[in-house]
Design a protein around this motif. Structure first.
Motif, PDB file in Angstrom:
ATOM      1  N   PRO A   1       0.827  -1.213   0.000  1.00 57.55           N
ATOM      2  CA  PRO A   1       0.000   0.000   0.000  1.00 57.55           C
ATOM      3  C   PRO A   1       0.858   1.259   0.000  1.00 57.55           C
ATOM      4  O   PRO A   1       1.945   1.287   0.600  1.00 57.55           O
ATOM      5  N   LEU A   2       0.370   2.312  -0.666  1.00 60.64           N
ATOM      6  CA  LEU A   2       1.133   3.554  -0.774  1.00 60.64           C
ATOM      7  C   LEU A   2       1.494   4.111   0.597  1.00 60.64           C
ATOM      8  O   LEU A   2       2.634   4.528   0.830  1.00 60.64           O
ATOM      9  N   GLY A   3       0.530   4.125   1.522  1.00 65.52           N
ATOM     10  CA  GLY A   3       0.803   4.668   2.846  1.00 65.52           C
ATOM     11  C   GLY A   3       1.930   3.931   3.547  1.00 65.52           C
ATOM     12  O   GLY A   3       2.772   4.541   4.216  1.00 65.52           O
ATOM     13  N   GLU A   4       1.953   2.617   3.385  1.00 63.36           N
ATOM     14  CA  GLU A   4       3.002   1.825   4.019  1.00 63.36           C
ATOM     15  C   GLU A   4       4.364   2.142   3.405  1.00 63.36           C
ATOM     16  O   GLU A   4       5.382   2.221   4.111  1.00 63.36           O
TER      17      GLU A   4
ATOM     18  N   ASN B   1       9.379   9.149  -6.464  1.00 61.43           N
ATOM     19  CA  ASN B   1       8.737   7.943  -6.999  1.00 61.43           C
ATOM     20  C   ASN B   1       9.688   6.752  -6.940  1.00 61.43           C
ATOM     21  O   ASN B   1       9.291   5.628  -6.619  1.00 61.43           O
ATOM     22  N   ILE B   2      10.947   6.992  -7.276  1.00 55.38           N
ATOM     23  CA  ILE B   2      11.949   5.930  -7.245  1.00 55.38           C
ATOM     24  C   ILE B   2      12.130   5.423  -5.817  1.00 55.38           C
ATOM     25  O   ILE B   2      12.223   4.218  -5.576  1.00 55.38           O
ATOM     26  N   ASN B   3      12.160   6.345  -4.857  1.00 55.55           N
ATOM     27  CA  ASN B   3      12.286   5.964  -3.451  1.00 55.55           C
ATOM     28  C   ASN B   3      11.127   5.079  -3.009  1.00 55.55           C
ATOM     29  O   ASN B   3      11.318   4.052  -2.341  1.00 55.55           O
ATOM     30  N   LEU B   4       9.907   5.481  -3.361  1.00 54.15           N
ATOM     31  CA  LEU B   4       8.732   4.717  -2.947  1.00 54.15           C
ATOM     32  C   LEU B   4       8.706   3.345  -3.621  1.00 54.15           C
ATOM     33  O   LEU B   4       8.342   2.343  -2.995  1.00 54.15           O
ATOM     34  N   ALA B   5       9.105   3.303  -4.886  1.00 58.15           N
ATOM     35  CA  ALA B   5       9.135   2.019  -5.587  1.00 58.15           C
ATOM     36  C   ALA B   5      10.169   1.090  -4.964  1.00 58.15           C
ATOM     37  O   ALA B   5       9.907  -0.102  -4.746  1.00 58.15           O
TER      38      ALA B   5
END
Length: 282
Positions: A74-77, A221-225
């Protein structure tokens, strides 16, 4: 001892002319009501003559796997779990994971037939949808890739192999001393560059600001991915610009490095991140 040496010895913390350059730039890049403006027809004419990504025609091609695989967090996680790890280790990175990370950073998301824009849209917002960034990567720990330097082509979701070999020793010389080991410890290092003219021809000095903003969007975005794929991610601002540009074969003026991101396995432990709750904040 010349005047400058004396001055530095007597007033070691005195501001230099360089300390005020950012103020000058910030002031000159502000938007005014009667400032820089380029009519839409001239923008369209210029964009038609520009490629939306450097082609590197003739270099060996690596088609990347479907980038939609691997994002089941999940995005939040992913947002809460995004931390700079204490260290990285060069784990073997599946090509599918690299594909997902590159797509998240600057991939094409949809076409533009029903809009007035001339470029397909990507995963990040871009001033005027001009997309001035180009992404390169280097590493020797990606399954299915030869060790070397690559360029990412978002329109075709593929890589071009520009140079072969273990380039970590060379790249380490481009990083400030306390981060130089990341060139060896990372599975892959992404290098974000900007072709400033893609933005500045329309927005003037403001376009330079837009390119830097866009690099930040892409890096996040790269960090979250990477976090969603349980990888460690270091954002690097401590690099010697001219050395990195020379490493990539860039002129450093029309196109230059603006960001670097090291990705690999996490080492060390962090405290669990604080989680926000309605009752008590964090």
């Amino acid at each position: 001892m010349n005047d400058e040496t004396w001055s530095n010895a007597l007033f070691p913390n005195a501001p230099s002319d360089e300390d005020y350059v950012w103020e000058l730039f910030h002031e000159n890049s502000k938007t005014g009501r009667y400032g820089h403006y380029v009519p839409d027809d001239r923008v369209a004419s210029r964009m038609i003559r520009m490629t939306d990504s450097l082609s590197y025609e003739g270099y060996p091609v690596v088609d990347l796997p479907d980038p939609s695989e691997g994002f089941d967090v999940p995005l939040g996680e992913a947002m809460v779990g995004r931390v700079s790890p204490k260290g990285l280790e060069p784990v073997a990175l599946p090509l599918a994971q690299l594909s997902s990370i590159l797509y998240a950073g600057y991939g094409v998301t949809r076409m533009n037939e029903t809009t007035d824009f001339l470029r397909p849209f990507r995963t990040v917002p871009s001033g005027g949808a001009l997309y001035p960034l180009e992404i390169y990567l280097t590493g020797k720990h990606v399954d299915g890739l030869k060790a070397g330097l690559y360029h990412f082509s978002p329109p075709k979701h593929r890589l071009h192999l520009l140079r072969t070999g273990d380039l970590a020793p060379e790249l380490s010389q481009a990083l400030v001393e306390f981060q130089a080991d990341l060139a060896f410890d990372a599975s892959v290092i992404l290098i974000v560059t900007a072709l400033f003219e893609r933005s500045t021809f329309k927005y003037g000095a403001r376009g330079y600001r837009f390119a830097l903003m866009e690099a930040g969007h892409s890096a996040q975005n790269i960090n979250l991915a990477a976090t969603a794929l349980n990888l460690g991610c270091y954002n690097l601002g401590g690099f010697y610009d001219r050395t990195v540009d020379a490493f990539l074969g860039l002129d450093g003026l029309h196109q230059s490095t603006v960001y670097m991101i090291a990705i690999g396995g996490r080492t060390g432990q962090h405290e669990a991140p604080h989680r926000f709750t309605r009752e008590g904040g964090t």
